[in-house]
Scaffold this motif. Sequence first.
Motif, PDB file in Angstrom:
ATOM      1  N   UNK A  12       0.831  -1.207   0.000  1.00  0.00           N
ATOM      2  CA  UNK A  12       0.000   0.000   0.000  1.00  0.00           C
ATOM      3  C   UNK A  12       0.861   1.251   0.000  1.00  0.00           C
ATOM      4  N   UNK A  13       2.009   1.193   0.650  1.00  0.00           N
ATOM      5  CA  UNK A  13       2.873   2.377   0.671  1.00  0.00           C
ATOM      6  C   UNK A  13       3.905   2.387  -0.462  1.00  0.00           C
ATOM      7  N   UNK A 173      -2.973  -4.612   0.989  1.00  0.00           N
ATOM      8  CA  UNK A 173      -3.196  -3.694   2.115  1.00  0.00           C
ATOM      9  C   UNK A 173      -2.168  -3.914   3.211  1.00  0.00           C
ATOM     10  N   UNK A 174      -0.924  -3.745   2.855  1.00  0.00           N
ATOM     11  CA  UNK A 174       0.199  -4.050   3.740  1.00  0.00           C
ATOM     12  C   UNK A 174       1.141  -2.860   3.663  1.00  0.00           C
ATOM     13  N   UNK A 175       1.639  -2.403   4.806  1.00  0.00           N
ATOM     14  CA  UNK A 175       2.581  -1.283   4.795  1.00  0.00           C
ATOM     15  C   UNK A 175       3.957  -1.806   5.180  1.00  0.00           C
ATOM     16  N   UNK A 176       4.983  -1.422   4.411  1.00  0.00           N
ATOM     17  CA  UNK A 176       6.359  -1.852   4.677  1.00  0.00           C
ATOM     18  C   UNK A 176       7.162  -0.797   5.446  1.00  0.00           C
ATOM     19  N   UNK A 177       6.847   0.480   5.237  1.00  0.00           N
ATOM     20  CA  UNK A 177       7.632   1.528   5.894  1.00  0.00           C
ATOM     21  C   UNK A 177       8.893   1.899   5.135  1.00  0.00           C
TER      22      UNK A 177
ATOM     23  N   UNK B 183       3.248   8.392   1.650  1.00  0.00           N
ATOM     24  CA  UNK B 183       3.836   7.392   2.548  1.00  0.00           C
ATOM     25  C   UNK B 183       5.342   7.569   2.607  1.00  0.00           C
ATOM     26  N   UNK B 186       7.679   6.886   7.788  1.00  0.00           N
ATOM     27  CA  UNK B 186       6.904   6.072   8.724  1.00  0.00           C
ATOM     28  C   UNK B 186       7.831   5.262   9.614  1.00  0.00           C
ATOM     29  N   UNK B 188       8.514   2.131  12.544  1.00  0.00           N
ATOM     30  CA  UNK B 188       8.062   0.813  13.025  1.00  0.00           C
ATOM     31  C   UNK B 188       7.502   0.955  14.438  1.00  0.00           C
ATOM     32  N   UNK B 190       4.892  -0.045  11.697  1.00  0.00           N
ATOM     33  CA  UNK B 190       4.070   0.674  10.728  1.00  0.00           C
ATOM     34  C   UNK B 190       2.615   0.228  10.912  1.00  0.00           C
ATOM     35  N   UNK B 191       1.649   1.143  10.896  1.00  0.00           N
ATOM     36  CA  UNK B 191       0.257   0.718  11.078  1.00  0.00           C
ATOM     37  C   UNK B 191      -0.207  -0.181   9.933  1.00  0.00           C
ATOM     38  N   UNK B 192      -1.117  -1.077  10.237  1.00  0.00           N
ATOM     39  CA  UNK B 192      -1.602  -2.001   9.216  1.00  0.00           C
ATOM     40  C   UNK B 192      -3.109  -1.830   9.013  1.00  0.00           C
ATOM     41  N   UNK B 193      -3.529  -2.032   7.780  1.00  0.00           N
ATOM     42  CA  UNK B 193      -4.913  -1.809   7.387  1.00  0.00           C
ATOM     43  C   UNK B 193      -5.438  -3.026   6.628  1.00  0.00           C
ATOM     44  N   UNK B 195      -8.451  -3.986   3.476  1.00  0.00           N
ATOM     45  CA  UNK B 195      -9.289  -3.370   2.446  1.00  0.00           C
ATOM     46  C   UNK B 195     -10.737  -3.432   2.914  1.00  0.00           C
ATOM     47  N   UNK B 209      -9.495   1.857   3.273  1.00  0.00           N
ATOM     48  CA  UNK B 209      -8.814   0.917   4.164  1.00  0.00           C
ATOM     49  C   UNK B 209      -9.208   1.211   5.602  1.00  0.00           C
TER      50      UNK B 209
END
Lengths: 212, 212
Positions: A12-13, A173-177, B183, B186, B188, B190-193, B195, B209
């Motif tokens: 997502x990011x 829908x995953x954020x890695x940073x 993005x 960010x 750690x 990192x927030x997760x969402x 769909x 999200x």
Amino acid sequence: MSKVFVNIGLSLDGYMAPEGMAIENWDRPDYKDWGAKWGAMMSWVLKLQYFRENLKFGPGGETGQVNDMFRYTMERSGASIMGKRMFEQGEISWPEEAPFHTPLYVLTHEKREPWVRPGGTTFYFVNDGPESALEQARESAGDRDIRISGGANVIQQYLNLGVIDELEIAQAPVMFGRGQRLFDNLREPVPQFRIDKVVDSPTATHLRYVRE
Amino acid sequence: MSKVFVNIGLSLDGYMAPEGMAIENWDRPDYKDWGAKWGAMMSWVLKLQYFRENLKFGPGGETGQVNDMFRYTMERSGASIMGKRMFEQGEISWPEEAPFHTPLYVLTHEKREPWVRPGGTTFYFVNDGPESALEQARESAGDRDIRISGGANVIQQYLNLGVIDELEIAQAPVMFGRGQRLFDNLREPVPQFRIDKVVDSPTATHLRYVRE
């Protein structure tokens, strides 16, 4: 004429790979948690029936629209182009029968004879740049299409050449940073796309863009 | 309890604003072509009936699902939070009756009395950080929700605080090449969402999200 396309998973990011996902950490996927992060991003594909069949993971797996799209992506590909790092990661990960069954062109400075795998996959090592690799891929693809497999910097090179016809993104829908961004280092005029198709699923949004 | 949400336009390559879009270039939208780029990204909203009505652009405009979503976003907002640069750009752009009709909290180092606009919009200038602004916004929002309006660095601060419940992105098929990334920066974990909803349209893919 063959289309030139990209079909990738993206966080997502906006990352294609999390920080720490590199050949030197291949045997320690807990390093910066890269293994779990990448697995979460790719969870949509790992469970598909056609993916399992193609990698000889055994029977079973999800069928349906996304599986059909994935099969179509593999079947339309008459040749692929990838970067040296992606190849090196695959070289130690793919089964002996590499899951492509087409010629692949690896962009590298290394001089090396073609590497022929059982099942119709041959890797050619191209030392004279992305345009030459594309020309060779066009010749061997015939009526089928040419996939720019990755990594991010190879896709960026072809975006900057203005030759990418279709951009297919499975946005998870995953954020890695942190990690390898897909969209970076782009030069003006930046290529422009229109939305062609959107397929929604709980594990990824499949976005298909076509060049304007 | 009030939800904390983001609802923004984003370019395909992940930018909230193109390079050059800054207060000092407000009267020259052709500088690095920022005006055309931003307009292309926001074309989906500029033509909506409710947007036109709210900004007193006159009658007409598109109705339908996206217009209803946009109206809901405005109506659910009981208070908003924005950064100093976004406020300064709005200060010279909004009509006298600013299009919010709620309290707004501006994160800034500037000390300034509340700025009351006709139609129920009051800007409060918060000097003691994002958590204080959120607390004040919660108090004034009542049963309604709190919108983190932007820009990118303000959204990043609230993502890093882990307080964003809903992330609504109108992803336009437009590439900027450079600008303000949504993005970035960010931390750690990192927030997760997950769909929650996807609404497809030719000018933007509306991705919703919800926090895991």
